[in-house]
Write a protein that holds these residues in place. Structure first.
Motif, PDB file in Angstrom:
ATOM      1  N   ALA A 260       0.720  -1.157  -0.030  1.00 51.35           N
ATOM      2  CA  ALA A 260       0.060   0.000   0.003  1.00 51.35           C
ATOM      3  C   ALA A 260       0.895   1.225   0.138  1.00 51.35           C
ATOM      4  CB  ALA A 260      -0.948   0.054   1.273  1.00 51.35           C
ATOM      5  N   GLY A 261       2.061   1.359   0.601  1.00 53.30           N
ATOM      6  CA  GLY A 261       2.883   2.211   0.572  1.00 53.30           C
ATOM      7  C   GLY A 261       3.455   2.981  -0.820  1.00 53.30           C
ATOM      8  N   VAL A 262       3.494   2.004  -1.658  1.00 49.85           N
ATOM      9  CA  VAL A 262       3.638   2.090  -3.229  1.00 49.85           C
ATOM     10  C   VAL A 262       2.684   3.182  -3.737  1.00 49.85           C
ATOM     11  CG1 VAL A 262       4.056   1.437  -5.232  1.00 49.85           C
ATOM     12  CG2 VAL A 262       5.075   0.250  -3.533  1.00 49.85           C
ATOM     13  N   ILE A 263       1.641   2.643  -3.481  1.00 48.42           N
ATOM     14  CA  ILE A 263       0.100   3.481  -3.926  1.00 48.42           C
ATOM     15  C   ILE A 263       0.002   4.864  -3.246  1.00 48.42           C
ATOM     16  CG2 ILE A 263      -2.155   3.516  -4.493  1.00 48.42           C
ATOM     17  CD1 ILE A 263      -0.846   1.342  -6.010  1.00 48.42           C
ATOM     18  N   HIS A 264       0.361   4.790  -1.983  1.00 47.56           N
ATOM     19  CA  HIS A 264       0.148   6.209  -0.983  1.00 47.56           C
ATOM     20  C   HIS A 264       1.241   7.200  -1.506  1.00 47.56           C
ATOM     21  CE1 HIS A 264       0.988   8.716   2.548  1.00 47.56           C
ATOM     22  NE2 HIS A 264      -0.451   8.506   2.562  1.00 47.56           N
ATOM     23  N   ASP A 265       2.683   6.710  -1.784  1.00 49.21           N
ATOM     24  CA  ASP A 265       3.451   7.710  -2.157  1.00 49.21           C
ATOM     25  C   ASP A 265       3.570   7.855  -3.702  1.00 49.21           C
ATOM     26  OD1 ASP A 265       4.202   7.401   0.372  1.00 49.21           O
ATOM     27  OD2 ASP A 265       5.677   6.047   0.460  1.00 49.21           O
ATOM     28  N   ARG A 266       2.908   7.299  -4.553  1.00 49.23           N
ATOM     29  CA  ARG A 266       2.672   7.430  -5.641  1.00 49.23           C
ATOM     30  C   ARG A 266       4.012   6.974  -6.507  1.00 49.23           C
ATOM     31  NH1 ARG A 266      -2.258   9.587  -6.700  1.00 49.23           N
ATOM     32  NH2 ARG A 266      -1.674  10.596  -8.817  1.00 49.23           N
ATOM     33  N   GLN A 267       4.814   6.233  -5.849  1.00 49.69           N
ATOM     34  CA  GLN A 267       6.025   5.613  -6.452  1.00 49.69           C
ATOM     35  C   GLN A 267       5.786   4.272  -7.326  1.00 49.69           C
ATOM     36  OE1 GLN A 267       9.150   7.369  -6.314  1.00 49.69           O
ATOM     37  NE2 GLN A 267       7.616   9.022  -5.374  1.00 49.69           N
ATOM     38  N   TRP A 268       4.767   4.478  -8.345  1.00 53.52           N
ATOM     39  CA  TRP A 268       4.459   3.601  -9.390  1.00 53.52           C
ATOM     40  C   TRP A 268       5.770   2.582  -9.805  1.00 53.52           C
ATOM     41  CZ3 TRP A 268      -0.165   4.228  -8.062  1.00 53.52           C
ATOM     42  CH2 TRP A 268      -0.609   5.344  -7.841  1.00 53.52           C
ATOM     43  N   CYS A 269       6.892   2.990 -10.195  1.00 56.80           N
ATOM     44  CA  CYS A 269       7.788   2.103 -10.602  1.00 56.80           C
ATOM     45  C   CYS A 269       8.235   0.852  -9.517  1.00 56.80           C
ATOM     46  CB  CYS A 269       8.909   2.818 -11.057  1.00 56.80           C
ATOM     47  SG  CYS A 269       8.540   3.721 -12.772  1.00 56.80           S
ATOM     48  N   ASP A 270       7.981   1.426  -8.149  1.00 59.48           N
ATOM     49  CA  ASP A 270       8.228   0.325  -7.262  1.00 59.48           C
ATOM     50  C   ASP A 270       7.548  -0.879  -7.162  1.00 59.48           C
ATOM     51  OD1 ASP A 270      10.277   2.259  -6.463  1.00 59.48           O
ATOM     52  OD2 ASP A 270       9.419   2.861  -4.781  1.00 59.48           O
ATOM     53  N   MET A 271       6.342  -0.937  -8.070  1.00 62.73           N
ATOM     54  CA  MET A 271       5.613  -2.052  -8.002  1.00 62.73           C
ATOM     55  C   MET A 271       5.910  -2.952  -9.237  1.00 62.73           C
ATOM     56  SD  MET A 271       1.642  -0.544  -8.779  1.00 62.73           S
ATOM     57  CE  MET A 271       1.453   0.399 -10.105  1.00 62.73           C
TER      58      MET A 271
END
Length: 125
Positions: free
Chosen positions: A81-92
């Protein structure tokens, strides 16, 4: 005679109720997703623009605690969920192997760049 007819009707009714209950349980089981998995519910493609295809998809996910629906290797997946919350899309890891991921300047999505110059852009709404 009447009592026998009532008993037969009652037995038939109970049998039908048991059958309906079994079918309902089976359908409910099939509708549930395995925890940690996703499925595509709708996928719409629009190829009316020259050299561009616009695709919109909706996915349904059953994620674990601390996860949320996202994209991994160009497929719906449960991601941190942190990836989505921080909008760091490439981390997924949203792009396929061999593609490079770059955030859009306003963090509203990402691009997947393929060798040869083709670019796939994904925006999140």
């Amino acid at each position: 005679m009447r009592t026998r007819m009532v008993l037969v009707a009652l037995g038939t009714l109970i049998g039908v109720c048991l059958l309906c209950g079994t079918l309902h349980t089976q359908l409910a089981r099939e509708a549930q997703l395995v925890v940690g998995s996703c499925e595509i519910v709708t996928l719409d493609r629009d190829s009316s623009h020259p050299q561009r295809t616009v695709a919109k998809q909706t996915a349904r996910c059953a994620c674990r605690r601390g996860q949320i629906a996202g994209t991994t290797h160009a497929r719906p997946a449960c991601v941190d969920a942190g990836v989505i919350h921080d909008r760091q899309w490439c981390d997924m890891f949203p792009c396929l192997d061999g593609e490079s991921c770059n955030l859009l300047f306003n963090q509203s999505g990402w691009t997947c760049s393929l060798p040869g110059g083709r670019i796939k852009t994904t925006t999140v709404s």
